[in-house]
Scaffold this motif. Sequence first.
Motif, PDB file in Angstrom:
ATOM      1  N   GLY A   1      88.694   2.683  35.162  1.00  0.00           N
ATOM      2  CA  GLY A   1      89.902   2.679  35.947  1.00  0.00           C
ATOM      3  C   GLY A   1      90.926   3.488  35.678  1.00  0.00           C
ATOM      4  N   ASP A   2      92.219   3.349  35.732  1.00  0.00           N
ATOM      5  CA  ASP A   2      93.367   4.480  35.433  1.00  0.00           C
ATOM      6  C   ASP A   2      93.586   4.531  34.014  1.00  0.00           C
ATOM      7  OD1 ASP A   2      95.303   6.099  36.094  1.00  0.00           O
ATOM      8  OD2 ASP A   2      96.822   4.666  36.468  1.00  0.00           O
ATOM      9  N   LYS A   3      92.480   4.798  33.179  1.00  0.00           N
ATOM     10  CA  LYS A   3      92.698   5.064  31.533  1.00  0.00           C
ATOM     11  C   LYS A   3      93.035   4.000  30.757  1.00  0.00           C
ATOM     12  CE  LYS A   3      92.061   9.492  32.205  1.00  0.00           C
ATOM     13  NZ  LYS A   3      90.874  10.165  31.654  1.00  0.00           N
ATOM     14  N   GLN A   4      92.335   2.892  31.330  1.00  0.00           N
ATOM     15  CA  GLN A   4      92.416   1.514  30.783  1.00  0.00           C
ATOM     16  C   GLN A   4      91.202   1.539  29.844  1.00  0.00           C
ATOM     17  OE1 GLN A   4      92.181   0.229  34.592  1.00  0.00           O
ATOM     18  NE2 GLN A   4      93.843  -1.335  34.386  1.00  0.00           N
ATOM     19  N   SER A   5      91.119   0.519  28.932  1.00  0.00           N
ATOM     20  CA  SER A   5      89.874   0.732  28.034  1.00  0.00           C
ATOM     21  C   SER A   5      89.602  -0.649  27.414  1.00  0.00           C
ATOM     22  CB  SER A   5      90.231   1.618  26.682  1.00  0.00           C
ATOM     23  OG  SER A   5      91.105   1.059  25.860  1.00  0.00           O
ATOM     24  N   GLY A   6      88.371  -0.896  27.078  1.00  0.00           N
ATOM     25  CA  GLY A   6      87.890  -2.391  26.745  1.00  0.00           C
ATOM     26  C   GLY A   6      86.397  -2.009  26.036  1.00  0.00           C
ATOM     27  N   SER A   7      85.859  -3.264  25.619  1.00  0.00           N
ATOM     28  CA  SER A   7      84.548  -3.161  25.089  1.00  0.00           C
ATOM     29  C   SER A   7      83.848  -2.937  26.397  1.00  0.00           C
ATOM     30  CB  SER A   7      84.188  -4.664  24.424  1.00  0.00           C
ATOM     31  OG  SER A   7      84.345  -5.661  25.408  1.00  0.00           O
ATOM     32  N   PRO A   8      82.258  -2.533  26.179  1.00  0.00           N
ATOM     33  CA  PRO A   8      81.442  -2.608  27.335  1.00  0.00           C
ATOM     34  C   PRO A   8      81.416  -3.796  28.123  1.00  0.00           C
ATOM     35  CG  PRO A   8      80.652  -1.464  25.357  1.00  0.00           C
ATOM     36  CD  PRO A   8      81.745  -2.000  24.906  1.00  0.00           C
ATOM     37  N   ALA A   9      81.334  -5.108  27.369  1.00  0.00           N
ATOM     38  CA  ALA A   9      81.177  -6.602  28.020  1.00  0.00           C
ATOM     39  C   ALA A   9      82.310  -6.406  28.921  1.00  0.00           C
ATOM     40  CB  ALA A   9      80.766  -7.460  27.231  1.00  0.00           C
ATOM     41  N   PHE A  10      83.630  -6.558  28.298  1.00  0.00           N
ATOM     42  CA  PHE A  10      84.790  -6.737  29.208  1.00  0.00           C
ATOM     43  C   PHE A  10      85.077  -5.704  30.359  1.00  0.00           C
ATOM     44  CE2 PHE A  10      89.102  -5.514  30.038  1.00  0.00           C
ATOM     45  CZ  PHE A  10      89.776  -6.758  30.212  1.00  0.00           C
ATOM     46  N   VAL A  11      84.626  -4.473  30.197  1.00  0.00           N
ATOM     47  CA  VAL A  11      84.688  -3.568  31.233  1.00  0.00           C
ATOM     48  C   VAL A  11      83.759  -4.058  32.325  1.00  0.00           C
ATOM     49  CG1 VAL A  11      84.114  -1.164  32.227  1.00  0.00           C
ATOM     50  CG2 VAL A  11      85.462  -1.629  29.611  1.00  0.00           C
ATOM     51  N   VAL A  12      82.230  -4.164  32.179  1.00  0.00           N
ATOM     52  CA  VAL A  12      81.516  -4.740  33.197  1.00  0.00           C
ATOM     53  C   VAL A  12      81.588  -5.890  33.786  1.00  0.00           C
ATOM     54  CG1 VAL A  12      79.173  -5.368  33.438  1.00  0.00           C
ATOM     55  CG2 VAL A  12      79.380  -3.505  32.022  1.00  0.00           C
ATOM     56  N   GLY A  13      82.312  -6.753  33.006  1.00  0.00           N
ATOM     57  CA  GLY A  13      82.804  -8.237  33.472  1.00  0.00           C
ATOM     58  C   GLY A  13      84.002  -7.960  34.451  1.00  0.00           C
ATOM     59  N   THR A  14      84.763  -7.069  34.012  1.00  0.00           N
ATOM     60  CA  THR A  14      86.098  -6.750  35.033  1.00  0.00           C
ATOM     61  C   THR A  14      85.472  -6.216  36.194  1.00  0.00           C
ATOM     62  OG1 THR A  14      87.413  -6.618  33.016  1.00  0.00           O
ATOM     63  CG2 THR A  14      88.110  -5.551  35.063  1.00  0.00           C
ATOM     64  N   LEU A  15      84.848  -5.152  36.181  1.00  0.00           N
ATOM     65  CA  LEU A  15      83.985  -4.368  37.390  1.00  0.00           C
ATOM     66  C   LEU A  15      83.418  -5.447  38.294  1.00  0.00           C
ATOM     67  CD1 LEU A  15      83.030  -0.798  36.020  1.00  0.00           C
ATOM     68  CD2 LEU A  15      85.170  -1.727  37.189  1.00  0.00           C
ATOM     69  N   ARG A  16      82.565  -6.277  37.616  1.00  0.00           N
ATOM     70  CA  ARG A  16      81.708  -7.249  38.602  1.00  0.00           C
ATOM     71  C   ARG A  16      82.846  -8.364  39.090  1.00  0.00           C
ATOM     72  NH1 ARG A  16      77.286 -10.217  35.375  1.00  0.00           N
ATOM     73  NH2 ARG A  16      76.720 -10.837  37.523  1.00  0.00           N
ATOM     74  N   ARG A  17      83.999  -8.631  38.650  1.00  0.00           N
ATOM     75  CA  ARG A  17      84.967  -9.669  39.239  1.00  0.00           C
ATOM     76  C   ARG A  17      85.478  -8.879  40.208  1.00  0.00           C
ATOM     77  NH1 ARG A  17      85.018 -11.272  34.138  1.00  0.00           N
ATOM     78  NH2 ARG A  17      86.799 -10.007  33.399  1.00  0.00           N
ATOM     79  N   ALA A  18      86.162  -7.587  40.075  1.00  0.00           N
ATOM     80  CA  ALA A  18      86.868  -6.739  40.974  1.00  0.00           C
ATOM     81  C   ALA A  18      86.023  -6.357  42.071  1.00  0.00           C
ATOM     82  CB  ALA A  18      87.387  -5.431  40.389  1.00  0.00           C
ATOM     83  N   TYR A  19      84.653  -6.170  41.929  1.00  0.00           N
ATOM     84  CA  TYR A  19      83.784  -5.412  43.172  1.00  0.00           C
ATOM     85  C   TYR A  19      82.573  -6.671  43.354  1.00  0.00           C
ATOM     86  CZ  TYR A  19      86.925  -1.734  42.281  1.00  0.00           C
ATOM     87  OH  TYR A  19      88.005  -0.884  42.332  1.00  0.00           O
ATOM     88  N   PRO A  20      82.866  -7.820  43.665  1.00  0.00           N
ATOM     89  CA  PRO A  20      81.470  -8.815  43.763  1.00  0.00           C
ATOM     90  C   PRO A  20      80.370  -8.152  44.595  1.00  0.00           C
ATOM     91  CG  PRO A  20      83.544  -9.654  44.785  1.00  0.00           C
ATOM     92  CD  PRO A  20      83.957  -8.520  44.436  1.00  0.00           C
ATOM     93  N   ASP A  21      80.629  -7.006  45.564  1.00  0.00           N
ATOM     94  CA  ASP A  21      79.660  -6.659  46.291  1.00  0.00           C
ATOM     95  C   ASP A  21      78.749  -5.666  45.689  1.00  0.00           C
ATOM     96  OD1 ASP A  21      81.530  -4.427  46.251  1.00  0.00           O
ATOM     97  OD2 ASP A  21      81.756  -4.202  48.240  1.00  0.00           O
ATOM     98  N   ASN A  22      79.104  -5.162  44.512  1.00  0.00           N
ATOM     99  CA  ASN A  22      78.449  -4.434  43.445  1.00  0.00           C
ATOM    100  C   ASN A  22      78.533  -2.898  44.069  1.00  0.00           C
ATOM    101  OD1 ASN A  22      76.861  -5.886  41.544  1.00  0.00           O
ATOM    102  ND2 ASN A  22      76.043  -6.641  42.857  1.00  0.00           N
ATOM    103  N   SER A  23      79.700  -2.408  45.011  1.00  0.00           N
ATOM    104  CA  SER A  23      79.944  -1.179  45.261  1.00  0.00           C
ATOM    105  C   SER A  23      80.290  -0.461  44.164  1.00  0.00           C
ATOM    106  CB  SER A  23      81.172  -1.315  46.214  1.00  0.00           C
ATOM    107  OG  SER A  23      82.332  -1.817  45.760  1.00  0.00           O
ATOM    108  N   VAL A  24      80.745  -0.820  43.052  1.00  0.00           N
ATOM    109  CA  VAL A  24      81.166   0.042  41.919  1.00  0.00           C
ATOM    110  C   VAL A  24      80.045   0.547  41.126  1.00  0.00           C
ATOM    111  CG1 VAL A  24      81.335  -1.864  40.418  1.00  0.00           C
ATOM    112  CG2 VAL A  24      82.579   0.097  39.852  1.00  0.00           C
ATOM    113  N   PHE A  25      78.800  -0.296  41.296  1.00  0.00           N
ATOM    114  CA  PHE A  25      77.654  -0.050  40.656  1.00  0.00           C
ATOM    115  C   PHE A  25      76.840   0.887  41.515  1.00  0.00           C
ATOM    116  CE2 PHE A  25      78.975  -4.104  38.658  1.00  0.00           C
ATOM    117  CZ  PHE A  25      79.317  -3.351  37.377  1.00  0.00           C
TER     118      PHE A  25
END
Length: 169
Positions: free
Chosen positions: A87-111
Amino acid sequence: MTMCLTAGACSSVEVNGIESAGNPAVSSVTGAPDAVHSPCGTPAVSQRDGSPLPIEYQHTATEVFVAACNHNYLQLQQLMADPFIYGDKQSGSPAFVVGTLRRAYPDNSVFDNLARMMTTPPYFEQDGLHYNYHASIAIFSRLYTEKSWSEYSYDPYDTTSDNSVGTVD
């Protein structure tokens, strides 16, 4: 674990040492990353200047491409540096980041965007290897380590920014 995007026969293949059992993203293999073909495209194996990517980057970038194309969240987590910048220079563990992206983009557009971005020729900057597509960017750290994928920023709204290599469409 077998991950398939579409129904059909799945098989186990290896691309430049990358095991991709049941992975439809690898439908034609001759043993090199440039032989990977998928519904997501073909991962780039050359830099913008036409020179080949160093093999360590080819291997990791191909793994990220295959995992993103198949929405294989566990594999993506395993490829990420810890902590991972997103994102905008946020950071987290891989599990946290993937979980955050999945919730933010449930259509998988981010992946899907990540997989598409990996088809564009990358370039080296001071901090590492950069892939970009419009306003989205993935960075692989210059000091190559086992977990060199260190950053990913996605902007789903910017589809017009010049990515300096032309459109992939």
